[in-house]
Design a protein around this motif. Structure first.
Motif, PDB file in Angstrom:
ATOM      1  N   VAL A 334       0.846  -1.185   0.000  1.00  0.00           N
ATOM      2  CA  VAL A 334       0.000   0.000   0.000  1.00  0.00           C
ATOM      3  C   VAL A 334       0.884   1.239   0.000  1.00  0.00           C
ATOM      4  N   THR A 335       0.627   2.148  -0.953  1.00  0.00           N
ATOM      5  CA  THR A 335       1.397   3.388  -1.029  1.00  0.00           C
ATOM      6  C   THR A 335       0.636   4.489  -0.320  1.00  0.00           C
ATOM      7  N   THR A 336       0.980   4.762   0.893  1.00  0.00           N
ATOM      8  CA  THR A 336       0.351   5.821   1.675  1.00  0.00           C
ATOM      9  C   THR A 336       1.175   6.045   2.938  1.00  0.00           C
ATOM     10  N   ARG A 337       0.940   7.157   3.598  1.00  0.00           N
ATOM     11  CA  ARG A 337       1.596   7.400   4.878  1.00  0.00           C
ATOM     12  C   ARG A 337       1.131   6.372   5.896  1.00  0.00           C
ATOM     13  N   VAL A 338       2.063   5.921   6.708  1.00  0.00           N
ATOM     14  CA  VAL A 338       1.744   4.874   7.683  1.00  0.00           C
ATOM     15  C   VAL A 338       0.600   5.294   8.592  1.00  0.00           C
ATOM     16  N   GLY A 339       0.636   6.524   9.099  1.00  0.00           N
ATOM     17  CA  GLY A 339      -0.412   6.992   9.985  1.00  0.00           C
ATOM     18  C   GLY A 339      -1.776   7.009   9.328  1.00  0.00           C
ATOM     19  N   ASP A 340      -1.819   7.391   8.037  1.00  0.00           N
ATOM     20  CA  ASP A 340      -3.087   7.406   7.311  1.00  0.00           C
ATOM     21  C   ASP A 340      -3.649   5.999   7.178  1.00  0.00           C
ATOM     22  N   TRP A 341      -2.777   5.048   6.820  1.00  0.00           N
ATOM     23  CA  TRP A 341      -3.246   3.672   6.658  1.00  0.00           C
ATOM     24  C   TRP A 341      -3.739   3.106   7.988  1.00  0.00           C
ATOM     25  N   LEU A 342      -3.004   3.350   9.043  1.00  0.00           N
ATOM     26  CA  LEU A 342      -3.400   2.829  10.352  1.00  0.00           C
ATOM     27  C   LEU A 342      -4.738   3.419  10.815  1.00  0.00           C
ATOM     28  N   SER A 343      -4.928   4.710  10.578  1.00  0.00           N
ATOM     29  CA  SER A 343      -6.179   5.338  11.023  1.00  0.00           C
ATOM     30  C   SER A 343      -7.377   4.760  10.294  1.00  0.00           C
ATOM     31  N   ARG A 344      -7.172   4.290   9.052  1.00  0.00           N
ATOM     32  CA  ARG A 344      -8.281   3.727   8.283  1.00  0.00           C
ATOM     33  C   ARG A 344      -8.489   2.249   8.536  1.00  0.00           C
ATOM     34  N   HIS A 345      -7.413   1.507   8.820  1.00  0.00           N
ATOM     35  CA  HIS A 345      -7.505   0.045   8.801  1.00  0.00           C
ATOM     36  C   HIS A 345      -7.170  -0.645  10.116  1.00  0.00           C
ATOM     37  N   ALA A 346      -6.717   0.095  11.123  1.00  0.00           N
ATOM     38  CA  ALA A 346      -6.236  -0.557  12.346  1.00  0.00           C
ATOM     39  C   ALA A 346      -7.315  -1.407  13.009  1.00  0.00           C
ATOM     40  N   ASN A 347      -8.580  -1.011  12.877  1.00  0.00           N
ATOM     41  CA  ASN A 347      -9.657  -1.759  13.541  1.00  0.00           C
ATOM     42  C   ASN A 347     -10.295  -2.822  12.654  1.00  0.00           C
ATOM     43  N   SER A 348      -9.753  -3.001  11.436  1.00  0.00           N
ATOM     44  CA  SER A 348     -10.373  -3.957  10.513  1.00  0.00           C
ATOM     45  C   SER A 348      -9.718  -5.333  10.552  1.00  0.00           C
ATOM     46  N   PHE A 349      -8.663  -5.498  11.346  1.00  0.00           N
ATOM     47  CA  PHE A 349      -7.983  -6.788  11.454  1.00  0.00           C
ATOM     48  C   PHE A 349      -8.434  -7.497  12.726  1.00  0.00           C
ATOM     49  N   ARG A 350      -8.889  -8.739  12.566  1.00  0.00           N
ATOM     50  CA  ARG A 350      -9.323  -9.502  13.729  1.00  0.00           C
ATOM     51  C   ARG A 350      -8.140  -9.919  14.577  1.00  0.00           C
ATOM     52  N   LEU A 351      -7.052 -10.320  13.938  1.00  0.00           N
ATOM     53  CA  LEU A 351      -5.877 -10.777  14.672  1.00  0.00           C
ATOM     54  C   LEU A 351      -4.631 -10.536  13.824  1.00  0.00           C
ATOM     55  N   VAL A 352      -3.658  -9.846  14.393  1.00  0.00           N
ATOM     56  CA  VAL A 352      -2.362  -9.639  13.750  1.00  0.00           C
ATOM     57  C   VAL A 352      -1.318 -10.395  14.562  1.00  0.00           C
ATOM     58  N   ASP A 353      -0.702 -11.387  13.948  1.00  0.00           N
ATOM     59  CA  ASP A 353       0.286 -12.196  14.655  1.00  0.00           C
ATOM     60  C   ASP A 353       1.589 -11.438  14.885  1.00  0.00           C
ATOM     61  N   PHE A 354       1.954 -10.611  13.899  1.00  0.00           N
ATOM     62  CA  PHE A 354       3.306 -10.029  13.933  1.00  0.00           C
ATOM     63  C   PHE A 354       3.277  -8.693  13.210  1.00  0.00           C
ATOM     64  N   LEU A 355       3.931  -7.700  13.800  1.00  0.00           N
ATOM     65  CA  LEU A 355       4.071  -6.393  13.160  1.00  0.00           C
ATOM     66  C   LEU A 355       5.525  -5.985  13.203  1.00  0.00           C
ATOM     67  N   LEU A 356       6.052  -5.597  12.047  1.00  0.00           N
ATOM     68  CA  LEU A 356       7.426  -5.086  11.951  1.00  0.00           C
ATOM     69  C   LEU A 356       7.350  -3.640  11.507  1.00  0.00           C
ATOM     70  N   LEU A 357       8.139  -2.779  12.139  1.00  0.00           N
ATOM     71  CA  LEU A 357       8.223  -1.396  11.701  1.00  0.00           C
ATOM     72  C   LEU A 357       9.675  -0.974  11.627  1.00  0.00           C
ATOM     73  N   ASP A 358       9.997  -0.233  10.574  1.00  0.00           N
ATOM     74  CA  ASP A 358      11.354   0.245  10.331  1.00  0.00           C
ATOM     75  C   ASP A 358      11.261   1.716   9.924  1.00  0.00           C
ATOM     76  N   PRO A 359      10.931   2.597  10.888  1.00  0.00           N
ATOM     77  CA  PRO A 359      10.677   4.004  10.558  1.00  0.00           C
ATOM     78  C   PRO A 359      11.957   4.772  10.271  1.00  0.00           C
ATOM     79  N   PRO A 360      11.832   5.999   9.758  1.00  0.00           N
ATOM     80  CA  PRO A 360      13.015   6.858   9.593  1.00  0.00           C
ATOM     81  C   PRO A 360      13.574   7.265  10.953  1.00  0.00           C
ATOM     82  N   ARG A 361      14.647   8.033  10.924  1.00  0.00           N
ATOM     83  CA  ARG A 361      15.342   8.388  12.165  1.00  0.00           C
ATOM     84  C   ARG A 361      14.438   9.126  13.152  1.00  0.00           C
TER      85      ARG A 361
END
Length: 432
Positions: A334-361
């Protein structure tokens, strides 16, 4: 009390702080001294005072620390990079571990942070496969910014560049300034792949070609127009640590759903897709996201036959779902800002086993953390290039019910104070 600029003092450096700055105390002041070594006895000049804090530079080394060495680079002290050249390599590693520990204690407020190990770089010099060079067309200067300024330090030889990039620097220098009329460049990005060098914008006969690199069994395509890690020799162990399970008896994470935030060109997305049935990669930089899609498609084509709908493989609901070394789970980039995607989709996942994040400095925005907490992944792997912002974000995750299980550092940037860190967390309080 010393309170005037240009005053000189004799000080002893107690330790190195985040940012690689030496700490000392004298005449009621806390002093931050650039390019120091722990244990140095120095005469310093105060450059700037803010209340009880002073910023100082070295005038004379009265008694060098036992970990101080002669910096081999002729640009040391003037060029803004490589601010750890004055330290033995072992001292560099120890300082980086101490900096991470200090941030976890002081910023994350962890009284007893986990034991921190560090993986040395196989090459202490000539490791950097990516560079950003500053240009002053009027003065015909090419190099890096001088320390603490926007002036260009003209650099003919850079000891941390891989040979192919050093050769590129020399060729750009020879050809770019032959005719400077109309030259508008302010900086140049260059990156090395197996096929050669990609340069953006195109200059001195170089183009923004697509190159690739084979890492840990995966092929990654990229160019100078998208970020790719600088120290390729450490990427395989970095990936392995980031995807190592914190559960007893399991070597790698695996399961149904994984999220890869700030996924870039897919460095972690591809190995995640070997382990999870569904992977979502989120990346705000369009060019990097395009490469991530290309890398996923290339991996699918190399993984064998497709299913009846053209997927490779498709997700199957139930116990017969399979992924593995020869297969990829379903991947969405998905090409979008991480915060934008999370605000739209964070509540649509029933179960997330694993999350990796590699943000800028700069780390995560507050809404990024809020979105991650709404997803409530069972495990989190936080890959960071800045210990201070990592500690700041870990504090929020820990306060929300996660435990910090492990911290492993990777010396991706020898001769500098920068360090890559992988922090592993698992949820201890579940509110679904």
């Amino acid at each position: 009390m010393a309170d005037e600029k240009d005053q000189t003092l004799e000080v002893e450096i107690e330790r190195l702080l985040p940012g690689g700055i030496g700490l000392a105390h004298a005449e009621g002041l806390t002093l931050f001294v650039s390019l120091a070594a722990p244990g140095d006895r120095l005469r310093v000049k105060i450059d700037r005072v803010q209340g009880k804090v002073a910023f100082a530079s070295i005038i004379e080394i009265l008694k060098p620390s036992h970990v101080r060495v002669e910096p081999p680079c002729t640009y040391f002290g003037r060029c803004g990079g490589c601010d750890f050249q004055q330290l033995t390599y072992q001292a560099q590693l120890e300082a980086k571990v101490a900096i991470i520990r200090d941030c976890l204690h002081r910023i994350a407020k962890l009284e007893t942070p986990p034991e921190i190990s560090i993986r040395p770089s196989p090459s202490q010099w000539r490791y950097r496969a990516r560079a950003n060079w500053q240009v002053d067309a009027n003065a015909k200067l090419l190099g890096y910014f001088e320390r603490g300024s926007n002036r260009v330090c003209d650099v003919e030889y850079c000891g941390v560049l891989v040979p192919a990039l050093q050769e590129t620097l020399e060729q750009v220098r020879r050809e770019m300034f032959v005719d400077t009329s109309g030259l508008q460049l302010r900086d140049i990005d260059a990156v090395v792949g197996d096929e050669g060098v990609s340069v953006a914008p195109p200059v001195a006969g170089f183009k923004s070609d697509v190159v690739s690199r084979r890492i840990a069994g995966e092929t990654y395509y990229f160019s100078a127009e998208a970020f790719f890690q600088v120290n390729h020799d450490l990427l395989a162990p970095l990936i392995a640590e980031a995807l190592r399970s914190v559960e007893a008896g399991r070597e790698d994470v695996n399961g149904r759903t994984a999220i890869d935030l700030y996924c870039g060109v897919g460095l972690f997305t591809l190995p995640l897709a070997r382990r999870f049935e569904r992977v979502v990669g989120v990346e705000g930089h369009p060019r990097a996201a395009d490469f991530a899609r290309r890398n996923v498609e290339s991996a699918k084509q190399a993984s064998g036959p497709t299913d009846e709908r053209g997927g490779n493989p498709t997700i199957r609901e139930g116990s017969d779902s399979k992924v593995g070394p020869q297969n990829l789970g379903a991947v969405q980039i998905v090409t979008t800002r991480v915060g934008d995607w999370l605000s739209r989709h964070a509540n649509s996942f029933r179960l997330v086993d694993f999350l990796l994040l590699d943000p800028p400095r700069t780390g995560c925005e507050n809404r990024d953390i809020a979105g991650i907490l709404a997803l409530r992944p069972a495990q989190i792997s936080y890959v960071s290039c800045d210990p201070a912002t990592l500690a700041r974000d870990l504090k929020k995750l820990i306060a929300a019910g996660y435990s910090l299980d492990s911290v492993v550092a990777f010396d991706m940037f020898p001769q500098t104070h920068h360090v890559e860190t992988v922090a592993r967390l698992s949820v201890v309080i579940i509110n679904r």
